[in-house]
Design a protein around this motif. Structure first.
Motif, PDB file in Angstrom:
ATOM      1  N   LEU A 621       0.835  -1.194   0.000  1.00  0.00           N
ATOM      2  CA  LEU A 621       0.000   0.000   0.000  1.00  0.00           C
ATOM      3  C   LEU A 621       0.870   1.244   0.000  1.00  0.00           C
ATOM      4  O   LEU A 621       1.889   1.305   0.713  1.00  0.00           O
ATOM      5  CB  LEU A 621      -0.919  -0.005   1.224  1.00  0.00           C
ATOM      6  N   TYR A 622       0.477   2.225  -0.778  1.00  0.00           N
ATOM      7  CA  TYR A 622       1.191   3.492  -0.977  1.00  0.00           C
ATOM      8  C   TYR A 622       2.491   3.317  -1.758  1.00  0.00           C
ATOM      9  O   TYR A 622       3.197   4.298  -1.987  1.00  0.00           O
ATOM     10  CB  TYR A 622       1.504   4.195   0.350  1.00  0.00           C
ATOM     11  N   THR A 623       2.827   2.090  -2.156  1.00  0.00           N
ATOM     12  CA  THR A 623       4.064   1.859  -2.897  1.00  0.00           C
ATOM     13  C   THR A 623       3.785   0.966  -4.096  1.00  0.00           C
ATOM     14  O   THR A 623       4.205  -0.188  -4.138  1.00  0.00           O
ATOM     15  CB  THR A 623       5.134   1.217  -1.987  1.00  0.00           C
ATOM     16  N   PRO A 624       3.018   1.447  -5.070  1.00  0.00           N
ATOM     17  CA  PRO A 624       2.767   0.617  -6.262  1.00  0.00           C
ATOM     18  C   PRO A 624       4.035   0.462  -7.097  1.00  0.00           C
ATOM     19  O   PRO A 624       4.646   1.446  -7.499  1.00  0.00           O
ATOM     20  CB  PRO A 624       1.689   1.405  -7.010  1.00  0.00           C
ATOM     21  N   THR A 625       4.454  -0.747  -7.319  1.00  0.00           N
ATOM     22  CA  THR A 625       5.641  -1.019  -8.122  1.00  0.00           C
ATOM     23  C   THR A 625       5.234  -1.390  -9.544  1.00  0.00           C
ATOM     24  O   THR A 625       4.101  -1.822  -9.778  1.00  0.00           O
ATOM     25  CB  THR A 625       6.442  -2.170  -7.508  1.00  0.00           C
ATOM     26  N   PRO A 626       6.129  -1.245 -10.511  1.00  0.00           N
ATOM     27  CA  PRO A 626       5.815  -1.679 -11.879  1.00  0.00           C
ATOM     28  C   PRO A 626       5.432  -3.152 -11.945  1.00  0.00           C
ATOM     29  O   PRO A 626       4.555  -3.539 -12.720  1.00  0.00           O
ATOM     30  CB  PRO A 626       7.112  -1.399 -12.643  1.00  0.00           C
ATOM     31  N   LEU A 627       6.065  -3.973 -11.128  1.00  0.00           N
ATOM     32  CA  LEU A 627       5.717  -5.394 -11.113  1.00  0.00           C
ATOM     33  C   LEU A 627       4.281  -5.608 -10.655  1.00  0.00           C
ATOM     34  O   LEU A 627       3.557  -6.440 -11.204  1.00  0.00           O
ATOM     35  CB  LEU A 627       6.672  -6.144 -10.178  1.00  0.00           C
ATOM     36  N   ALA A 628       3.849  -4.858  -9.646  1.00  0.00           N
ATOM     37  CA  ALA A 628       2.484  -5.012  -9.148  1.00  0.00           C
ATOM     38  C   ALA A 628       1.475  -4.656 -10.225  1.00  0.00           C
ATOM     39  O   ALA A 628       0.476  -5.358 -10.419  1.00  0.00           O
ATOM     40  CB  ALA A 628       2.284  -4.143  -7.900  1.00  0.00           C
ATOM     41  N   GLU A 629       1.724  -3.562 -10.922  1.00  0.00           N
ATOM     42  CA  GLU A 629       0.813  -3.157 -11.995  1.00  0.00           C
ATOM     43  C   GLU A 629       0.749  -4.217 -13.085  1.00  0.00           C
ATOM     44  O   GLU A 629      -0.330  -4.547 -13.592  1.00  0.00           O
ATOM     45  CB  GLU A 629       1.270  -1.822 -12.584  1.00  0.00           C
ATOM     46  N   THR A 630       1.883  -4.793 -13.420  1.00  0.00           N
ATOM     47  CA  THR A 630       1.927  -5.799 -14.474  1.00  0.00           C
ATOM     48  C   THR A 630       1.231  -7.086 -14.066  1.00  0.00           C
ATOM     49  O   THR A 630       0.467  -7.682 -14.839  1.00  0.00           O
ATOM     50  CB  THR A 630       3.389  -6.098 -14.854  1.00  0.00           C
ATOM     51  N   LEU A 631       1.469  -7.536 -12.840  1.00  0.00           N
ATOM     52  CA  LEU A 631       0.919  -8.807 -12.396  1.00  0.00           C
ATOM     53  C   LEU A 631      -0.590  -8.733 -12.152  1.00  0.00           C
ATOM     54  O   LEU A 631      -1.295  -9.737 -12.298  1.00  0.00           O
ATOM     55  CB  LEU A 631       1.622  -9.262 -11.114  1.00  0.00           C
ATOM     56  N   LEU A 632      -1.103  -7.565 -11.763  1.00  0.00           N
ATOM     57  CA  LEU A 632      -2.522  -7.418 -11.484  1.00  0.00           C
ATOM     58  C   LEU A 632      -3.337  -6.998 -12.696  1.00  0.00           C
ATOM     59  O   LEU A 632      -4.569  -7.131 -12.698  1.00  0.00           O
ATOM     60  CB  LEU A 632      -2.732  -6.401 -10.352  1.00  0.00           C
ATOM     61  N   LYS A 633      -2.678  -6.492 -13.732  1.00  0.00           N
ATOM     62  CA  LYS A 633      -3.384  -5.929 -14.880  1.00  0.00           C
ATOM     63  C   LYS A 633      -4.341  -6.909 -15.563  1.00  0.00           C
ATOM     64  O   LYS A 633      -5.426  -6.507 -16.004  1.00  0.00           O
ATOM     65  CB  LYS A 633      -2.375  -5.389 -15.892  1.00  0.00           C
ATOM     66  N   PRO A 634      -4.018  -8.214 -15.676  1.00  0.00           N
ATOM     67  CA  PRO A 634      -4.963  -9.137 -16.319  1.00  0.00           C
ATOM     68  C   PRO A 634      -6.296  -9.280 -15.612  1.00  0.00           C
ATOM     69  O   PRO A 634      -7.249  -9.824 -16.194  1.00  0.00           O
ATOM     70  CB  PRO A 634      -4.193 -10.468 -16.321  1.00  0.00           C
ATOM     71  N   LEU A 635      -6.421  -8.789 -14.382  1.00  0.00           N
ATOM     72  CA  LEU A 635      -7.710  -8.862 -13.690  1.00  0.00           C
ATOM     73  C   LEU A 635      -8.769  -8.037 -14.396  1.00  0.00           C
ATOM     74  O   LEU A 635      -9.972  -8.227 -14.146  1.00  0.00           O
ATOM     75  CB  LEU A 635      -7.557  -8.386 -12.237  1.00  0.00           C
ATOM     76  N   ARG A 636      -8.376  -7.132 -15.274  1.00  0.00           N
ATOM     77  CA  ARG A 636      -9.354  -6.305 -15.974  1.00  0.00           C
ATOM     78  C   ARG A 636     -10.212  -7.118 -16.940  1.00  0.00           C
ATOM     79  O   ARG A 636     -11.233  -6.620 -17.443  1.00  0.00           O
ATOM     80  CB  ARG A 636      -8.641  -5.179 -16.737  1.00  0.00           C
ATOM     81  N   HIS A 637      -9.830  -8.372 -17.209  1.00  0.00           N
ATOM     82  CA  HIS A 637     -10.592  -9.217 -18.133  1.00  0.00           C
ATOM     83  C   HIS A 637     -11.705  -9.992 -17.430  1.00  0.00           C
ATOM     84  O   HIS A 637     -12.506 -10.650 -18.106  1.00  0.00           O
ATOM     85  CB  HIS A 637      -9.653 -10.200 -18.833  1.00  0.00           C
ATOM     86  N   PHE A 638     -11.779  -9.906 -16.097  1.00  0.00           N
ATOM     87  CA  PHE A 638     -12.830 -10.625 -15.367  1.00  0.00           C
ATOM     88  C   PHE A 638     -14.046  -9.713 -15.241  1.00  0.00           C
ATOM     89  O   PHE A 638     -14.257  -9.047 -14.227  1.00  0.00           O
ATOM     90  CB  PHE A 638     -12.314 -11.042 -13.982  1.00  0.00           C
ATOM     91  N   HIS A 639     -14.869  -9.695 -16.273  1.00  0.00           N
ATOM     92  CA  HIS A 639     -15.993  -8.747 -16.329  1.00  0.00           C
ATOM     93  C   HIS A 639     -17.141  -9.138 -15.400  1.00  0.00           C
ATOM     94  O   HIS A 639     -17.982  -8.298 -15.079  1.00  0.00           O
ATOM     95  CB  HIS A 639     -16.503  -8.643 -17.761  1.00  0.00           C
TER      96      HIS A 639
END
Length: 909
Positions: A621-639
């Motif tokens: 929390l409060y420290t979003p890393t590039p890895l976190a954004e990359t690893l969580l990004k596929p969740l946008r496909h769960f409509h």
């Protein structure tokens, strides 16, 4: 007003009952004392769920205040005062009409239950000094005889004498009843319960009608051996103190007694127990009359003659034997068998498992053996669900097979079993292979929920060890489960994967279930299931020396992540499942592989709930890393996603030490109406001069209120979803940065968070974070945490899912207190919604922006500059913005509303 009340009274009782169910206990109690109409309708709800819980008392009350800090520091401190229990029993024993309203009974100690990994293994629940007074037990029997409509009995960390009496009374064959007892839950208590015997024309225990049995977090073995090995302790009411975990990330002290070498619990505090009980009954003189009036009944039940306890394994066998005609759900969860390797106990383990494997439950729908998450609750070696049992000279225990059991129960819908105990790694006879193939084909048609796990402490991989004791054997068994069992499943809706299962095997498990309409996926482990959100080994350091390096990094479940390869995977849509797909296991882990992307490829269309728990490598929390954004990004496909649970790391390090206790106290004080804590007043340098920029009550770019003094939950669900501010996205506080990861040989890896210098300086628009009070109020306030969860996780969620009414319920789980070995999980529930922006009007933010662009030589157009900027802003306006609809928490697992919610909503009970 009077007319409104009159009209409300004319509503049908069913509708009034449905409305009153939304009131809490205090509100219902106030309704009950308003008038006879309110009493008649509120009383059934007040007594529907009966909780028998003791309290802590400092005697005598007249001379000093009840201050919790005095616990175990005074010679008149009663750790287990039964006065609240006795008062309820007096009502139930003397008023049959009220007692008949009770439907569920829960007995529990007011202290937190023993923690699973630290306290439970050394605990003996057979403490005779808790609730020893015979008057209390007799009142309980009188109350049970009046409670004729109870269908559920739960005992969670109960006093031994009351547990003994509750079981004896509710399972008595002569107990008056309108409905049978259907559900029995025994947790963290002693199974050394009354011996079965004949009573007239019937036998005790009478288990007629039991449909659900849940036995968890206790031992069915002889207390003598367990206590002898682990120098056990038992809760007490005087003398020695022990330090235990409090369930909120800290510790507390309470009186305990040692367990003697012969297995008995020390009774040296019995005089104290009698003294405290005499005080309680001296203040309740009506108890004498109630007991006098019920003496005939008590003599008839045989309660006054006493009951001898049976060995725990004997009583558990009777529970299983006598429930075979009616049982539909059987859950054996974390039964402590760690002493089964001792010669004197191996026969008990063997006999119980073999007894269970030979029993037949015609109506069984759920069978859960959740015994592999800890090394001291594992099944004996060579015991398998779908293979014949095997023998070896070096086995310390005898093995069992449940192959016949599974053939005899073809209607199972829920199954839980250790992943590496489905199959043996050795070949089986053709007859065994044919039988298990039929069982798996049938389960593929009936099973809707599957739960698998392995121990978080696997056997070491060493050459020369027996196959059943080596990691190689465990690997072979796990991969046979993935290759043989999982692809056969066709109807699964819920899958839960726990323990130290390697991530490649977790991924293959998800792929193997390609034909299932999964709605819920749960992954729980020590490390974050979706991958390492922290850093790779180039930033790994070890302050203790001699423990750095990539190999040690992987010991804790963290892996090197190829950021470039993962970025390409995350930016591309997941490949659809081909029509002719045939599962072929592949246990390698290629660099572009993403766990979330694999899930989306196979199950995005049906998933409504995801749960990822594991704090090592979790998003910070409060420290979003590039890895976190990359690893969580596929969740946008769960409509279709409705609920998401994510473990997150909350850094509390300030000025060189962790402030977990202060953060927890801040949360507890903020939600307690009885708190006397002083309000934290920010220093003067945090006060803003500019009304527009410094007003702490304005909303930020996401429609999230950032006033740290507002302790009420945000609820914008009733507001116009299309009207929100259009301020450019600027976070209210400076971001932290992840500097490195240190590895401690005892606690594992831990992120080192750096705070930019700008964050520690005063600013006209941001409070200073240089002092701990300001930092506490700014970053750890519940609203601030909820808003930051929206900022970090909201962009990774599907816009379609967020746009539905109610948005997506996101639960962020934080572990506090782990630095001192007492980690407790705190959850913040956040509803993330989606709404279109509203363009700022001239004279507000737009006017300032227009002046700024004019100064830069650009044309001001509504405060946004040139045509290109307007086009980009219009697109952003159309796409919308993430909004915080509502939030609740932080709450620990034992918080009353959450605790009761888990009790009532537990599946398959």
């Amino acid at each position: 007003m009077d007319n409104e009340v009159t009209n409300f009274k004319t509503l049908p009782d069913e509708l009034v009952h449905a409305i009153f169910e939304y009131l809490d206990y205090g509100e219902l109690a106030r309704v009950a004392v308003t008038c006879s109409w309110g009493y008649e309708r509120a009383t059934p709800l007040l007594w529907k769920d009966l909780e028998l819980k003791d309290k802590w008392t400092l005697h005598p009350k007249e001379e000093r205040a009840q201050i919790a800090a005095h616990r175990c520091k005074d010679n008149r401190c009663d750790e287990h005062d039964d006065t609240p229990i006795i008062k309820k029993l007096l009502v139930l024993a003397s008023k049959p009409a009220i007692a008949s309203l009770v439907q569920t009974v829960l007995h529990r100690c007011h202290l937190p239950p023993p923690s699973i990994y630290h306290d439970l293994p050394k605990f003996s629940f057979k403490s005779m000094v808790l609730s020893p007074d015979s008057r209390t037990r007799n009142l309980l029997i009188l109350a049970i005889w009046n409670m004729q409509n109870v269908h559920t009995l739960r005992i969670v960390y109960g006093h031994y004498n009351l547990t003994h009496t509750l079981i004896w009374g509710f399972l008595h064959p002569d107990r008056p009843r309108q409905i049978p007892l259907r559900r029995l839950w025994l947790e963290s208590c002693s199974l050394a319960l009354p011996s079965p015997k004949r009573m007239g024309d019937s036998y005790w225990p009478d288990l007629t009608g039991i449909e659900s049995l849940r036995i968890r977090r206790l031992t069915f073995l002889n207390d003598k051996t367990r206590a002898l090995l682990y120098r056990g302790i038992a809760p007490s009411r005087g003398k020695a103190c022990s330090t235990l975990q409090d369930g909120v990330g800290g510790e507390y002290r309470t009186y305990t007694s040692p367990v003697l070498k012969n297995g008995d619990v020390s009774l040296e505090t019995m005089e104290d127990a009698w003294f405290y009980d005499s005080i309680a009954y001296r203040e309740l003189p009506q108890a004498h009359k109630v007991l006098k009036d019920g003496e005939t009944l008590l003599n008839g039940t045989g309660m006054l003659t006493g009951q001898e306890p049976a060995p725990p394994v004997t009583f558990l066998r009777y529970l299983l034997w006598d429930t075979t005609p009616t049982l539909t759900s059987l859950n054996l969860d974390m039964l402590l068998t760690f002493s089964c390797y001792q010669e004197r106990d191996e026969s008990d383990v063997h006999d119980l498992l073999n007894t269970l494997s030979t029993l037949r439950f015609p109506h069984l729908r759920a069978f859960q053996m959740r015994n592999a998450n800890t090394p001291w609750s594992s099944l004996p070696k060579g015991t398998y669900l779908l293979d014949a049992r095997e023998f070896a000279a070096d086995f310390r225990t005898l093995s069992s097979s449940f192959l016949d059991f599974m053939e005899a129960h073809p209607k199972l819908q829920c199954l839980a079993w250790p992943m590496d105990r489905f199959f043996s790694q050795h070949s089986q006879s053709p007859q065994i292979v044919e039988r298990r193939e039929r069982i798996m084909a049938n389960l593929g048609r009936t099973l809707v929920e599957l739960r698998i796990d392995i121990s978080c402490s696997e056997d070491a991989m060493e050459e020369g060890m027996a196959p059943f004791q080596s990691a190689f054997g465990s690997i072979a068994r796990r991969r046979r489960f993935i290759s043989w069992f999982a692809p056969q499943m066709k109807k699964l809706e819920v899958v839960k994967i726990e323990g130290a299962i390697p991530r490649a095997e977790r991924r293959e498990m998800i792929r193997a279930l390609y034909a299932c309409p999964l709605k819920k996926i749960v992954m729980i482990g020590t490390s974050f299931p979706l991958g390492n959100n922290w850093m790779n080994d180039d930033r790994l350091s070890n302050p203790l020396g001699g423990f750095g390096g990539m190999n040690d990094f992987e010991v804790w479940g963290l892996h090197h992540e190829d950021e470039k390869a993962l970025a390409l995977t995350a930016n591309n849509p997941p490949p659809p499942l081909s029509p002719g797909f045939k599962f072929e296991p592949d246990f390698d882990w290629p660099a572009p592989c993403s766990m979330a992307n694999e899930m989306a490829s196979f199950h995005a269309q049906t998933i409504t709930e995801l749960k990822f728990c594991g704090f090592t490598g979790a998003p910070i929390l409060y420290t979003p890393t590039p890895l976190a954004e990359t690893l969580l990004k596929p969740l946008r496909h769960f409509h279709a996603l409705e609920r998401l649970t994510v473990a997150m790391w909350l850094d509390t390090n300030f000025e060189g030490r962790y402030r977990d206790e202060e953060v927890v106290s801040y949360w507890l004080d903020a939600r307690s109406p009885y708190s006397t804590a002083l309000a934290i007043v920010p220093s003067s340098d945090a006060t803003a001069d500019d009304d527009d920029a410094g007003d702490a009550r304005r909303e930020d770019d996401e429609g999230v209120a950032t006033n740290p003094d507002d302790q009420h939950n945000t609820n914008d669900a009733d507001a116009d979803p299309n009207v929100h501010h259009a301020f450019p996205p600027t976070p209210p506080y400076p971001n932290h940065t992840l500097a490195s990861v240190t590895v401690d040989p005892l606690t594992g890896p831990e992120p080192v968070i750096a705070i930019p210098a700008a964050a520690a300086s005063s600013s006209p628009s941001k409070p200073s974070l240089a002092t701990w009070p300001n930092r506490l109020a700014a970053l750890y306030h519940p609203r601030s945490i909820a808003a930051q969860v929206v900022r970090q996780l909201g962009p990774s969620l599907s816009n379609e899912a967020k746009s539905r009414p109610g948005g997506v319920l996101v639960r962020a789980s934080f572990c506090l207190g782990a630095q001192i070995g007492c980690g407790a999980v705190w959850d913040v529930d956040v509803r993330v919604g989606r709404a279109r922006r509203r363009r700022a009007t001239k004279g507000m933010r737009g006017a300032d922006d227009g002046a700024e662009t004019a100064a830069n030589g650009e044309e001001g157009s509504g405060g946004y500059g040139n045509e290109e900027k307007n086009t980009a802003q219009a697109k952003q306006d159309e796409e919308g913005v993430d909004v915080l609809l509502d939030f609740e928490g932080p709450r620990e697992e034992a918080e009353p509303a959450r605790w009761w919610g888990k009790m009532r909503e537990r599946r398959w009970f």
